[in-house]
Write a protein that holds these residues in place. Structure first.
Motif, PDB file in Angstrom:
ATOM      1  N   ALA A 147       0.924  -1.224   0.251  1.00  0.00           N
ATOM      2  CA  ALA A 147      -0.018   0.026   0.021  1.00  0.00           C
ATOM      3  C   ALA A 147       0.841   1.115   0.158  1.00  0.00           C
ATOM      4  N   GLN A 148       2.013   1.245   0.664  1.00  0.00           N
ATOM      5  CA  GLN A 148       3.001   2.280   0.680  1.00  0.00           C
ATOM      6  C   GLN A 148       3.603   2.572  -0.460  1.00  0.00           C
ATOM      7  N   ASN A 149       3.868   1.588  -1.337  1.00  0.00           N
ATOM      8  CA  ASN A 149       4.321   1.710  -2.803  1.00  0.00           C
ATOM      9  C   ASN A 149       3.425   2.334  -3.555  1.00  0.00           C
ATOM     10  N   ALA A 150       2.135   1.781  -3.686  1.00  0.00           N
ATOM     11  CA  ALA A 150       1.124   2.401  -4.169  1.00  0.00           C
ATOM     12  C   ALA A 150       0.808   3.971  -4.110  1.00  0.00           C
ATOM     13  N   ALA A 151       0.801   4.202  -2.776  1.00  0.00           N
ATOM     14  CA  ALA A 151       0.680   5.427  -2.363  1.00  0.00           C
ATOM     15  C   ALA A 151       1.742   6.411  -2.902  1.00  0.00           C
ATOM     16  N   LEU A 152       3.062   5.938  -2.995  1.00  0.00           N
ATOM     17  CA  LEU A 152       4.047   6.948  -3.506  1.00  0.00           C
ATOM     18  C   LEU A 152       3.714   6.949  -4.699  1.00  0.00           C
ATOM     19  N   HIS A 153       3.363   6.098  -5.522  1.00  0.00           N
ATOM     20  CA  HIS A 153       3.106   6.197  -7.006  1.00  0.00           C
ATOM     21  C   HIS A 153       2.052   7.080  -7.194  1.00  0.00           C
ATOM     22  N   SER A 154       0.964   6.994  -6.347  1.00  0.00           N
ATOM     23  CA  SER A 154      -0.124   7.769  -6.642  1.00  0.00           C
ATOM     24  C   SER A 154       0.247   9.380  -6.415  1.00  0.00           C
ATOM     25  N   LEU A 155       1.047   9.430  -5.471  1.00  0.00           N
ATOM     26  CA  LEU A 155       1.505  10.752  -5.248  1.00  0.00           C
ATOM     27  C   LEU A 155       2.633  11.382  -6.096  1.00  0.00           C
ATOM     28  N   PHE A 156       3.432  10.618  -6.712  1.00  0.00           N
ATOM     29  CA  PHE A 156       4.588  11.151  -7.813  1.00  0.00           C
ATOM     30  C   PHE A 156       4.289  10.803  -9.076  1.00  0.00           C
ATOM     31  N   ASP A 157       3.588   9.762  -9.380  1.00  0.00           N
ATOM     32  CA  ASP A 157       3.542   9.371 -11.066  1.00  0.00           C
ATOM     33  C   ASP A 157       3.111  10.544 -11.736  1.00  0.00           C
ATOM     34  N   SER A 158       2.515  11.462 -11.516  1.00  0.00           N
ATOM     35  CA  SER A 158       1.882  12.670 -12.010  1.00  0.00           C
ATOM     36  C   SER A 158       3.237  13.377 -12.719  1.00  0.00           C
ATOM     37  N   VAL A 159       4.364  13.315 -12.143  1.00  0.00           N
ATOM     38  CA  VAL A 159       5.460  14.039 -12.789  1.00  0.00           C
ATOM     39  C   VAL A 159       5.773  13.434 -14.012  1.00  0.00           C
ATOM     40  N   LEU A 160       5.651  12.063 -14.149  1.00  0.00           N
ATOM     41  CA  LEU A 160       5.957  11.596 -15.579  1.00  0.00           C
ATOM     42  C   LEU A 160       5.129  11.915 -16.518  1.00  0.00           C
ATOM     43  N   ARG A 161       3.891  12.400 -16.206  1.00  0.00           N
ATOM     44  CA  ARG A 161       2.985  12.905 -17.186  1.00  0.00           C
ATOM     45  C   ARG A 161       3.119  14.410 -17.593  1.00  0.00           C
ATOM     46  N   GLU A 162       4.021  14.943 -16.768  1.00  0.00           N
ATOM     47  CA  GLU A 162       4.082  16.567 -17.000  1.00  0.00           C
ATOM     48  C   GLU A 162       4.743  16.558 -18.451  1.00  0.00           C
ATOM     49  N   PRO A 163       4.493  17.644 -19.327  1.00  0.00           N
ATOM     50  CA  PRO A 163       5.205  17.819 -20.366  1.00  0.00           C
ATOM     51  C   PRO A 163       6.609  17.972 -20.163  1.00  0.00           C
ATOM     52  N   ALA A 164       7.688  17.365 -20.724  1.00  0.00           N
ATOM     53  CA  ALA A 164       9.063  17.515 -20.632  1.00  0.00           C
ATOM     54  C   ALA A 164       9.460  18.817 -20.804  1.00  0.00           C
TER      55      ALA A 164
END
Lengths: 312, 171
Positions: free
Chosen positions: A41-58
């Motif tokens: 659950a911790q792993n999943a929460a970290l991804h939920s929190l920060f994966d949006s960075v990957l979708r930001e336009p470079a």
């Protein structure tokens, strides 16, 4: 059972034997099982929190720095630099080299004149040869078959994979079903090349032997005959079919690869196989006659690969 | 196109995510990545072909980060990071999830930096333990103990529990 096993289990860093041991342990130890759930659950929460960075336009500064860094790394590892120049440029360069070498013949043996390849008049963008295409295929194979990033997109959803690569190429392409000769599709990637993108499909036997199918649209003035080329340990059969050119590559002897190439050719002609189960009757006659030992170090069992978990 | 192009694209995205999780402020995080890439560029000839490019890049960024933290320790005030990032986070689907993620973020901040780094490198970036050891220049055993302490601390604090006895099998 150690604490570190529990973490390695959560992080997918155990081999399968150890994984089974941990799972057996977890079935009996509720406290440990709860911890595993919590860590996941911790792993999943970290991804939920920060994966949006990957979708930001470079940011353009990263693209620029990344490109320059890539060039510097290429220069630092010259032998691996295979697509930094389009095939025809390299061909032209080697032609210029030979021509200059002939002209400079009078300089005598042992004296290597600096050859002004870079200053040679820019050659007309001649049609790339199919050989150059096959050479790219062997180099791409040797680079990616053992890479951590072996594929860009897995084969979990073959339709998505085929559609994506078709879009990149601007032509309908598909991965032939090679289950009948013991090769399971792992996935594919698209590579940049002169005249557009190239698709690389990667296959694997149960024994880990890898095979890649390179598909592109080089505008070659050549016909479709099956041809063979070998660069180092990587062999390739290549041929053209309509607007598409195919090059099959892997660590094989000529005869082994020939057998595979015939099967692939046949599968390509018969079109995308209906999935999930491809009827065996579609196998090429050549394949049925081929002894399985020729195809891979470990004789593949046709069809058995379908049940295996997909490589990620 | 460089042969490293696709691989680098993946790694740069990964560096940016890790930097954001580490320093939170978007500007600071991107500055960190930029500085790391610039440094990687200046020593690209030191990279040994065929070795682990991702670990190499993370090592460089880690060292840049350490230097930045040191030089900033002398500076007086930092931004009230917690207020800033909360507003910038992508909107989660439901109220419950929002609370949980906010909690996760808060708890993450309570971890010692050394534990937070290990947890993020493993749980968020998916680095192998050996890679984390190489990046942070510590033994793998230390990676494991920091990871274990970080995860247990987060678990206990998220559960709202007191950091009482946590059963841990040793054998």
């Amino acid at each position: 059972m150690r604490d570190s096993d529990l973490h390695a289990y959560v992080d997918g860093q155990l081999d399968s034997a150890r994984r089974i041991e941990v799972e057996t342990w977890l079935a009996e130890d509720e406290e440990a099982a709860r911890r595993v759930d919590a860590y996941r659950a911790q792993n999943a929460a970290l991804h939920s929190l920060f994966d949006s960075v990957l979708r930001e336009p470079a940011d353009s500064r990263f693209a620029d720095l990344g490109e320059r860094l890539g060039q510097r790394l290429d220069a630092a590892s010259a032998p691996r630099r295979w697509w930094s120049q389009p095939g025809w440029q390299r061909m032209a360069a080697s032609v210029a080299f030979v021509a200059a070498g002939l002209g400079a013949g009078w300089l005598g043996h042992g004296q290597m004149a600096p050859l002004p390849v870079a200053q040679a008049p820019a050659p007309a963008p001649a049609a790339p040869t199919l050989q150059a295409f096959a050479e790219e295929a062997t180099q791409a194979h040797s680079f990616y078959a053992n890479s951590r990033f072996e594929v860009e997109m897995g084969a979990d959803n073959q339709d998505a994979l085929n559609n994506w690569l078709s879009e990149r190429l601007g032509r309908a392409v598909f991965a032939p079903d090679l289950g009948g000769i013991g090769y399971r599709l792992i996935g594919g990637r698209s590579l940049p090349a002169e005249g557009g993108a190239v698709a690389q499909y990667m296959y694997e036997t149960g024994g880990g032997t890898r095979l890649t199918l390179f598909v592109g649209t080089p505008k070659a003035d050549q016909q479709a005959a099956f041809s063979f080329v070998k660069h180092g340990e990587i062999a390739s059969f290549y041929w053209a079919e309509g607007v598409l050119t195919y090059a099959l590559a892997g660590r094989f002897e000529r005869d082994q690869l020939m057998t595979i190439a015939q099967a692939v050719h046949q599968k390509l002609k018969s079109g995308p196989a209906p999935r999930p189960a491809a009827p065996q009757s579609q196998s090429a006659p050549e394949v049925k006659q081929a002894p399985a030992e020729q195809l891979a170090p470990q004789p593949p069992v046709p069809g058995s690969d379908q049940e295996r978990p997909k490589a990620s | 196109m460089s042969i490293f192009g696709i691989e680098l694209e993946v790694h740069i995205a990964s560096l940016r995510r890790y930097a954001r999780a580490l320093v939170r402020d978007r500007g600071d995080a991107d500055d960190l990545v930029q500085e790391a890439l610039a440094r990687a560029l200046s020593r690209a000839d030191k990279f040994v072909s065929g070795t682990n490019l991702r670990a190499w890049l993370f090592t460089i960024m880690h060292n840049v980060h350490i230097n930045q933290v040191r030089s900033r320790a002398a500076r007086p005030v930092e931004v009230a990071v917690e207020d800033v990032h909360e507003a910038r986070m992508s909107e989660p689907a439901n109220q419950e999830a929002r609370v949980e993620l906010g909690e996760m973020l808060r708890v993450l901040d309570t971890l010692p930096a050394e534990q937070r780094q290990v947890l993020l490198l493993v749980a968020l970036e998916g680095l192998k333990y050996e890679e984390v050891a190489a990046v942070l220049e510590i033994p793998v055993g230390t990676v494991m103990s920091r990871l274990s302490r970080a995860r247990e601390a987060v678990r206990v604090r998220l559960a709202g529990g007191t950091p009482a006895v946590t059963l841990r099998r040793v054998k």
